[in-house]
Write an enzyme that holds these catalytic residues in place. Structure first.
Site, PDB file in Angstrom:
ATOM      1  N   HIS A  71       0.834  -1.217   0.000  1.00 20.30           N
ATOM      2  CA  HIS A  71       0.000   0.000   0.000  1.00 20.30           C
ATOM      3  C   HIS A  71       0.868   1.267   0.000  1.00 20.30           C
ATOM      4  CE1 HIS A  71      -3.891  -2.066   0.865  1.00 20.30           C
ATOM      5  NE2 HIS A  71      -3.091  -2.958   1.408  1.00 20.30           N
ATOM      6  N   ASN A 144     -10.366  -2.745   2.428  1.00 17.85           N
ATOM      7  CA  ASN A 144     -10.033  -2.768   1.005  1.00 17.85           C
ATOM      8  C   ASN A 144     -11.289  -2.502   0.181  1.00 17.85           C
ATOM      9  OD1 ASN A 144      -7.280  -3.301   1.192  1.00 17.85           O
ATOM     10  ND2 ASN A 144      -7.514  -5.519   1.058  1.00 17.85           N
TER      11      ASN A 144
HETATM   12 FE1  HDE Z   1      -2.550  -4.736   5.403  1.00 13.49          FE
HETATM   13  N1  HDE Z   1      -0.736  -3.960   5.885  1.00 13.49           N
HETATM   14  N2  HDE Z   1      -1.896  -6.563   5.971  1.00 13.49           N
HETATM   15  N3  HDE Z   1      -4.289  -5.604   4.769  1.00 13.49           N
HETATM   16  N4  HDE Z   1      -3.193  -2.982   4.766  1.00 13.49           N
HETATM   17  C1  HDE Z   1      -0.380  -2.679   5.719  1.00 13.49           C
HETATM   18  O1  HDE Z   1       0.726  -1.361   7.292  1.00 13.49           O
HETATM   19  C2  HDE Z   1      -0.801  -6.801   6.717  1.00 13.49           C
HETATM   20  C3  HDE Z   1      -4.631  -6.905   4.877  1.00 13.49           C
HETATM   21  C4  HDE Z   1      -4.443  -2.668   4.351  1.00 13.49           C
HETATM   22  O2  HDE Z   1      -3.293   3.546   3.909  1.00 13.49           O
HETATM   23  C5  HDE Z   1       0.943  -2.371   6.344  1.00 13.49           C
HETATM   24  O3  HDE Z   1       1.008   0.875   7.507  1.00 13.49           O
HETATM   25  C6  HDE Z   1      -0.731  -8.183   7.085  1.00 13.49           C
HETATM   26  C7  HDE Z   1      -6.039  -7.085   4.672  1.00 13.49           C
HETATM   27  C8  HDE Z   1      -4.514  -1.278   3.994  1.00 13.49           C
HETATM   28  O4  HDE Z   1      -1.659   3.417   5.336  1.00 13.49           O
HETATM   29  C9  HDE Z   1       1.324  -3.676   7.036  1.00 13.49           C
HETATM   30  C10 HDE Z   1      -1.827  -8.776   6.509  1.00 13.49           C
HETATM   31  C11 HDE Z   1      -6.527  -5.830   4.425  1.00 13.49           C
HETATM   32  C12 HDE Z   1      -3.244  -0.773   4.233  1.00 13.49           C
HETATM   33  C13 HDE Z   1       0.190  -4.587   6.633  1.00 13.49           C
HETATM   34  C14 HDE Z   1      -2.558  -7.747   5.825  1.00 13.49           C
HETATM   35  C15 HDE Z   1      -5.416  -4.925   4.483  1.00 13.49           C
HETATM   36  C16 HDE Z   1      -2.445  -1.860   4.723  1.00 13.49           C
HETATM   37  C17 HDE Z   1       1.954  -1.802   5.419  1.00 13.49           C
HETATM   38  C18 HDE Z   1      -2.228 -10.229   6.544  1.00 13.49           C
HETATM   39  C19 HDE Z   1      -7.964  -5.430   4.109  1.00 13.49           C
HETATM   40  C20 HDE Z   1      -2.760   0.639   3.975  1.00 13.49           C
HETATM   41  C21 HDE Z   1       2.076  -0.342   5.791  1.00 13.49           C
HETATM   42  C22 HDE Z   1      -2.458 -10.706   7.833  1.00 13.49           C
HETATM   43  C23 HDE Z   1      -8.906  -5.771   5.140  1.00 13.49           C
HETATM   44  C24 HDE Z   1      -3.042   1.554   5.119  1.00 13.49           C
HETATM   45  C25 HDE Z   1       1.221  -0.166   6.929  1.00 13.49           C
HETATM   46  C26 HDE Z   1      -2.632   2.956   4.766  1.00 13.49           C
HETATM   47  C27 HDE Z   1      -1.120  -1.734   5.112  1.00 13.49           C
HETATM   48  C28 HDE Z   1       0.148  -5.855   7.037  1.00 13.49           C
HETATM   49  C29 HDE Z   1      -3.735  -8.008   5.088  1.00 13.49           C
HETATM   50  C30 HDE Z   1      -5.596  -3.524   4.238  1.00 13.49           C
HETATM   51  C31 HDE Z   1       2.692  -4.219   6.706  1.00 13.49           C
HETATM   52  C32 HDE Z   1       0.356  -8.826   7.895  1.00 13.49           C
HETATM   53  C33 HDE Z   1      -6.816  -8.399   4.750  1.00 13.49           C
HETATM   54  C34 HDE Z   1      -5.723  -0.524   3.463  1.00 13.49           C
HETATM   55  O5  HDE Z   1       1.331  -3.540   8.419  1.00 13.49           O
END
Ligand code: HDE
Length: 685
Positions: A71, A144
């Site tokens: 992201h 999302n």
């Molecule tokens: Fe994320 N995800 N994600 N994700 N995600 C990040 O956090 C992570 C997942 C989502 O505009 C990171 O600040 C893991 C699902 C958005 O700043 C990080 C897993 C969904 C954003 C991270 C998921 C998301 C992130 C990277 C699996 C939808 C952007 C930078 C367990 C429900 C937020 C940060 C923004 C961002 C980890 C899966 C949505 C690395 C480990 C499912 C919208 O922490």
């Protein structure tokens, strides 16, 4: 000294009144010369003692912070949430108590795979993250634009992300999933198949961030004041309606305007056309969870709206752009674990893993534990605790007490408050310590099929074309065939269309499903974009292509008719200075033909003077303007002068019901046509 000034981005300036306009060093020293380094003689060496130059370059060297590992490319804007239906019976969250109350928020939309400098209209999931600054602390709904996810367990997330990101040896491809590594991983991970149906659909190439839905994905809990819990799934429904582009168009938009989505959001807010989404909840209880065909803790599954209707409880309005992109959009730190009293987690293993990941990633990205002091992350309600020190500590408590319990009475600082403090829902938990996936997570194809049968024929064609495109970019045949073997478990029509597209006549054996798919789940209209489009052209953009001498009456009528309907009109002309209309008035251009291809607009009108048509017929960008608008199923308005151009691109013999010959009397009719957004009958042919 004046009070320190705090801007929205968080910079504090300690400047005396009389020096307000004077440039200073970061230490506050006024600068006399910002053009020249200090040298020994005008042609001599630069001196080490030049503290002004060294401080400036030092700070510049440290301007970048690590981009988000996923992201990375995002766009954030401010707004507010207004509660329209209080739900105290479901949740004691402060934000859900008083109808009409507004809660400030910050929303950030993003692509997942590309790096910060990639392009906006990649085929990808879009992040839809909202930070609500509620009266009882920040609630981050980090969702999302697609309601399901690729994997069921957080432990697979690094593998998923590695597979889609540029390969470690060659460092390409950027911001796309059309390559071997991604489809290799996917085809070996059947739980991901459902989500790929969504990413191969037009959901993954939205026309605008304003025209897409948002989903919390996981099942959460709402908990009321009596500690009664319901399960909930969160939905964002755009008031603007759903709309996507077509793939060939997306490829061209990325060349013409890599910032297409952010520019669109900026322009909409800047012009007062504030995008709005309704917040909806699907609420259900344990009985429903027990009866439902799938496990409600499995994030690769959704709950069809026909089974549990979405109740609207409020509206988000985005009405303010940022003052500073870095301070706000880059530094905003969303954390799934930021919940408030009245909302709670479930045992979805993906959500539990995320609750670890986000705090960890913010500490790395923002450099320490005090990222909550940055204004964009700080709560807007009172905040009192004994957390102290660390890098960049900005809120430093006064007085002696920095521990609790203490016996310092009124000077002893904040105390616990069982009345309004957060309590976790007391769910009963038991079981053996083990590494297993629940049997109830084993169905990987049924909802993929349900998604497919819920689409219109046009959308089904686009899905098949997208799989064909992506798999055609895979160099290894075994990966293509392995994916086909999964699609055979989804739907024969889809598998056959993709096989045909790839040029295979012999089908592989179908993949062996872990659990027999259910093949008769009913279609759900809510899953289709085209069944949920808007019924107006408001918020859309007409490309009005003009030449000198264009009929002034007609041009003016088109402009007023479309702008009165809430649409934008962009003028495209041979020169940026604009055109002289038939009545001698000048009309300024927004784009030249080269810079304003038709892919940037939702519909187009061609109003040329009688003698301009022949010349434009020999102009390649003008030819592309028309042939692309035609190929992308757009509504096209024209006058006689366009005939040579139509002939040059082979459209003259194919005039269909999406192409209207315009005169002063049927401009309103053209607007009416455009409300359909696309003339899909042409797309099918
Ligand atoms: Fe994320 N995800 N994600 N994700 N995600 C990040 O956090 C992570 C997942 C989502 O505009 C990171 O600040 C893991 C699902 C958005 O700043 C990080 C897993 C969904 C954003 C991270 C998921 C998301 C992130 C990277 C699996 C939808 C952007 C930078 C367990 C429900 C937020 C940060 C923004 C961002 C980890 C899966 C949505 C690395 C480990 C499912 C919208 O922490």
């Amino acid at each position: 000294m004046t009070e320190p000034k705090m801007d929205k981005g968080g910079a504090t300036h300690q400047q005396a009144d009389q020096r307000d306009e004077t440039m200073t060093t970061a230490q506050g020293g006024p600068i006399a010369d910002d053009q020249n380094s200090l040298t020994a003689g005008s042609r001599g060496p630069v001196l080490m003692e030049d503290h002004i130059m060294r401080e400036k370059i030092f700070h510049f060297d440290h301007e970048r912070i690590p981009e988000r590992v996923v992201h990375a490319r995002g766009y954030g804007v401010h707004g507010h949430f207004e509660l329209t239906k209080a739900i105290p019976e479901l949740s004691c969250a402060d934000i859900f108590q008083r109808e009409g109350e507004k809660t400030p928020l910050f929303a950030r939309f993003s692509t997942v795979a590309g790096s910060k400098g990639s392009f906006d209209v990649a085929r990808d999931v879009r992040g839809f993250a909202v930070k609500f600054y509620t009266g009882e602390g920040n609630w981050d709904l980090v969702g999302n634009n697609i309601p399901v996810f690729f994997i069921q367990d957080a432990i697979k997330f690094p593998d998923l992300v590695h597979s889609v990101k540029p390969a470690p040896d060659r460092n390409f491809p950027q911001a796309q999933s059309a390559h071997d590594n991604f489809w290799d991983f996917i085809s070996l991970t059947p739980e991901s198949i459902h989500t790929t149906l969504w990413t191969m659909s037009d959901r993954a190439i939205p026309r605008s961030l304003r025209f897409m839905e948002g989903f919390g994905v996981h099942t959460f809990r709402l908990v009321n004041a009596d500690d009664k819990s319901h399960f909930v799934k969160f939905h964002w429904k755009p008031k603007q309606g759903l709309q996507s582009v077509v793939w060939n168009e997306a490829l061209k938009i990325n060349g013409a305007d890599p910032d297409f989505h952010r520019r669109d959001m900026w322009a909409a807010i800047d012009s007062g056309d504030y995008p709005q989404w309704d917040l909806g909840i699907q609420v259900f209880d344990d009985d429903f969870a027990d009866e439902f065909e799938f496990d409600i803790l499995d994030p690769t599954k959704l709950i069809p709206e026909e089974q549990v209707p979405v109740q609207i409880i409020g509206t988000m309005t985005l009405d303010n752009t940022v003052d500073n992109f870095f301070a706000e959009t880059e530094q905003v730190a969303f954390c799934t674990q930021n919940i408030v009293r009245g909302i709670d987690f479930t045992n979805d293993p993906l959500l539990q893993g995320r609750n670890f990941s986000y705090l960890d990633t913010q500490t790395k990205r923002l450099g320490g534990p005090n990222f909550t002091h940055i204004p964009i992350n700080a709560p807007k309600c009172p905040m009192n605790h004994f957390q102290q020190d660390g890098h960049m500590a900005m809120h430093n408590p006064k007085g002696r007490a920095n521990y609790e319990p203490n016996s310092w009475g009124d000077d002893g600082g904040p105390r616990e408050n069982p009345e309004i403090g957060f309590t976790s829902y007391s769910e009963r938990v038991q079981g053996d310590k083990q590494r297993t996936r629940s049997e109830t997570f084993a169905d990987h194809y049924s909802q993929a099929r349900q998604f497919y049968v819920s689409q219109t024929k046009t959308e089904q064609n686009h899905i098949a074309a997208a799989y064909t495109f992506e798999l055609s970019k895979c160099e290894h045949e075994h990966i293509r065939l392995r994916m086909l073997s999964h699609l055979m478990n989804v739907h024969d029509d889809l598998a056959n269309a993709v096989a045909k597209g790839l040029g295979y006549t012999d089908m592989p054996d179908a993949a062996k499903p872990a659990r027999k798919p259910i093949t008769d789940l009913p279609a759900s209209d809510a899953l289709s974009i085209l069944k949920n489009g808007p019924d107006s052209f408001a918020g859309r953009k007409l490309g009005l292509f003009l030449t000198d001498g264009a009929d002034a009456n007609l041009v003016n009528k088109i402009e007023t008719t479309f702008t009165d309907a809430g649409a934008k009109v962009a003028i495209i002309a041979p020169h940026i200075a604009g055109v002289k209309l038939s009545d001698g008035t000048m009309k300024a251009a927004d784009e030249t033909i080269d810079g304003g291809p038709s892919v940037l607009f939702d519909a187009v009108a061609l109003i040329f003077s009688a003698n301009a048509g022949e010349e434009l017929a020999r102009n390649k960008p003008a030819q592309d303007f028309v042939s692309d608008a035609f190929a992308h199923a757009k509504f096209i308005a024209w006058t006689d002068a366009s005939t040579p151009l139509f002939e040059a691109v082979g459209v003259a013999g194919k005039l269909d019901d999406g192409i209207l010959k315009l005169n002063n009397d049927n401009v309103a009719g053209f607007l009416k046509m455009c409300e359909g957004l696309r003339y899909w009958a042409r797309d099918a042919s």
